[in-house]
Design an enzyme around this catalytic site. Structure first.
Site, mmCIF file in Angstrom:
data_model
loop_
_atom_site.group_PDB
_atom_site.id
_atom_site.type_symbol
_atom_site.label_atom_id
_atom_site.label_comp_id
_atom_site.label_asym_id
_atom_site.label_seq_id
_atom_site.Cartn_x
_atom_site.Cartn_y
_atom_site.Cartn_z
ATOM 1 N N GLY A 184 0.813 -1.215 0.000
ATOM 2 C CA GLY A 184 0.000 0.000 0.000
ATOM 3 C C GLY A 184 0.843 1.260 0.000
ATOM 4 N N CYS A 185 0.459 2.212 0.849
ATOM 5 C CA CYS A 185 1.124 3.514 0.889
ATOM 6 C C CYS A 185 2.594 3.418 1.293
ATOM 7 C CB CYS A 185 0.386 4.446 1.850
ATOM 8 S SG CYS A 185 -1.294 4.856 1.312
ATOM 9 N N ALA A 186 2.978 2.355 1.975
ATOM 10 C CA ALA A 186 4.371 2.191 2.404
ATOM 11 C C ALA A 186 5.269 1.647 1.291
ATOM 12 C CB ALA A 186 4.445 1.268 3.618
ATOM 13 N N LEU A 234 3.694 5.233 5.811
ATOM 14 C CA LEU A 234 2.937 4.287 6.633
ATOM 15 C C LEU A 234 2.089 3.412 5.721
ATOM 16 C CD1 LEU A 234 1.694 6.846 9.302
ATOM 17 C CD2 LEU A 234 3.476 5.134 9.652
#
Length: 364
Positions: free
Chosen positions: A142-144, A350
Site C-alpha cells: 500500500g502507501c508504504a 505508513l
C-alpha cells in the site's frame, strides 16, 4: 551506500478537480442519508486536483473484478513505461541518458491490481531490458510501498555496489472504486486517493553510471528501518469481494502517528545518533492532511519541512506507493536547498500491517 540518481513520473491524462469529484460522489450516493454530512471531507482534504486513468463517466458504470483488472494491466503498463522513459532520460538529474540494457534489476511495487506474469515481465517486452535482469515484484504494501521499495533497492545496490536498480511504483486507485460500497471509509477514500506512477533509479556507489549524474545535489540512502505493529492488520488494506478490492481505511490512522510513528522515528534517530533538528526535510507520504499535521504536532516539526508533501497532496492527492517518489522528485529539483549545514532528510511512509518505513537520506 546507494545513490538515488533520477526520478520520473507517469501522470494519467484525466485531471479532475476536487469540486468535480465532490459533485460526482454527491450524485452517486444521493440516496444515502449520511452523504451531506460527509461531503465537507472533500473541502477539508487540502486537495485541489487529482489524476485518474479513467474519465468521470467510468464511475457511473458497473464493473466486475475481471473488467477492472483488465484496465489495471493496460494502464499500469502504459503509465509505467511513461515513468521509466522519463526517469532514464530526465535532464534535471542526468547529463546523459541511461540505456535500458544498463539496468540490472527491476522492482515493481503495486497494490491496486494483480498480474501474473507480473507487470515487470510485461514491461520487459516493451523495452529492450536484458533477459538476465533480476526481477522483484512486490504486492500489498500500500502507501508504504514506495519507501519500502527504495529500501530494498538500496539493500541490493549496497551489496552489489556496481549495479543499478529501477524501482517502479504504480497505483491506479480509481479502478478500485465501488459505488455499491456505502461505508464511510469508501467516501473518505474517494476524497483522498488518485492515480499515479513513479520510477526511481537507485545506483550503487561503484557503478559507472554515477558519472551520468549531473552536478546537482543527489540523495544517498544511508540507512533504513521498518516497524510493523502486531495485531493491527484491520487498520488499512483491502477486503476482496465479487466487484474487486474494497477499501479498508480506519479513522484511527492519525492517532497512530503518536503511538507508532513517533517512537519509531525517535528510536531510528537515536540509533543513528542524529538530532531531530538536524533533519533538513521530511519526504513524508501524505496519507492525508490530518496525518501530516499529526506528524508536525507529535514531534514538534515545522510545517516548512513537509513543504513538498503538502504540495504533492494538493496537486495529485494520495496516490499510495508512488506518492513519496513524487515528493522526492520535487526536493531533488529544489536548487535553493542549503546543504552546507542541513544535508539530511527522512523519507517516511505508513502502510498496511500497520507498518512504518523510514529512510535516512544524505544529500551530496
Amino acid at each position: 551506500m546507494s545513490i538515488i540518481g533520477s526520478v520520473g513520473l507517469g501522470i494519467p491524462s484525466f485531471e479532475i478537480n476536487q469540486t468535480t469529484v465532490k459533485q460526482l460522489v454527491k450524485q452517486l450516493f444521493k440516496k444515502e442519508r449520511m452523504i451531506e454530512r460527509l461531503l465537507p471531507i472533500f473541502d477539508n482534504a487540502a486537495i485541489e486536483n487529482r489524476q485518474f486513468v479513467v474519465s468521470t463517466d467510468w464511475f457511473h458504470q458497473d464493473w466486475d473484478f475481471s473488467k477492472r483488472n483488465e484496465l489495471y494491466i493496460k494502464y499500469a503498463l502504459d503509465y509505467s513505461l511513461q515513468a521509466i522513459d522519463h526517469c532514464l532520460t530526465n535532464e534535471n538529474f542526468l547529463n546523459e541518458k541511461i540505456a535500458y540494457e544498463e539496468i540490472d534489476m527491476i522492482i515493481f511495487v503495486s497494490s491496486t491490481g494483480i498480474s501474473t506474469p507480473s507487470m515487470d515481465a510485461r514491461i520487459m517486452n516493451k523495452r529492450p531490458f536484458r533477459e538476465d535482469i533480476h526481477r522483484l515484484p512486490i504486492w500489498g504494501l500500500g502507501c508504504a510501498g514506495g519507501a519500502s521499495g527504495l529500501a530494498r533497492a538500496s539493500d541490493w545496490t549496497s551489496t552489489y555496489k556496481d549495479e543499478t536498480v529501477l524501482l517502479i511504483c504504480c497505483e491506479l486507485c480509481s479502478l478500485t472504486f465501488q459505488k455499491e460500497d456505502k461505508k464511510k471509509r469508501n467516501i473518505v477514500g474517494t476524497a483522498l486517493f488518485g492515480d499515479g506512477v513513479g520510477a526511481a533509479l537507485v545506483i550503487g556507489e561503484h557503478s559507472p553510471l554515477v558519472k551520468r549524474l549531473n552536478r546537482n545535489q543527489k540523495p544517498m540512502i544511508k540507512n533504513a528501518s521498518s516497524f510493523t505493529k502486531k495485531d493491527t492488520e484491520s487498520i488499512m488494506g483491502w477486503n476482496v469481494n465479487e466487484n474487486g478490492l474494497e477499501v479498508v481505511f480506519s479513522k484511527s490512522i492519525p492517532s497512530l502517528i503518536h503511538s507508532l510513528w513517533k517512537p519509531h522515528l525517535e528510536g531510528f534517530l537515536q540509533l543513528l545518533d542524529i538530532k531531530r533538528d538536524d533533519i533538513h526535510s521530511f519526504i513524508a507520504h501524505p496519507g492525508g492532511k490530518k496525518v501530516l499535521e499529526a506528524m508536525e504536532e507529535a514531534c514538534s516539526i515545522p510545517t516548512s519541512k513537509f513543504y513538498h508533501s503538502y504540495q504533492v497532496l494538493k496537486n495529485h492527492g494520495n496516490m499510495s506507493s508512488p506518492t513519496v517518489l513524487y515528493i522526492l522528485k520535487e526536493w531533488m529539483k529544489d536548487k535553493e536547498r542549503d546543504c552546507s549545514t542541513c544535508d539530511q532528510s527522512i523519507l517516511s511512509a505508513l502502510g498496511p500491517g500497520f507498518s512504518s518505513e523510514l529512510l535516512l537520506l544524505e544529500w551530496r
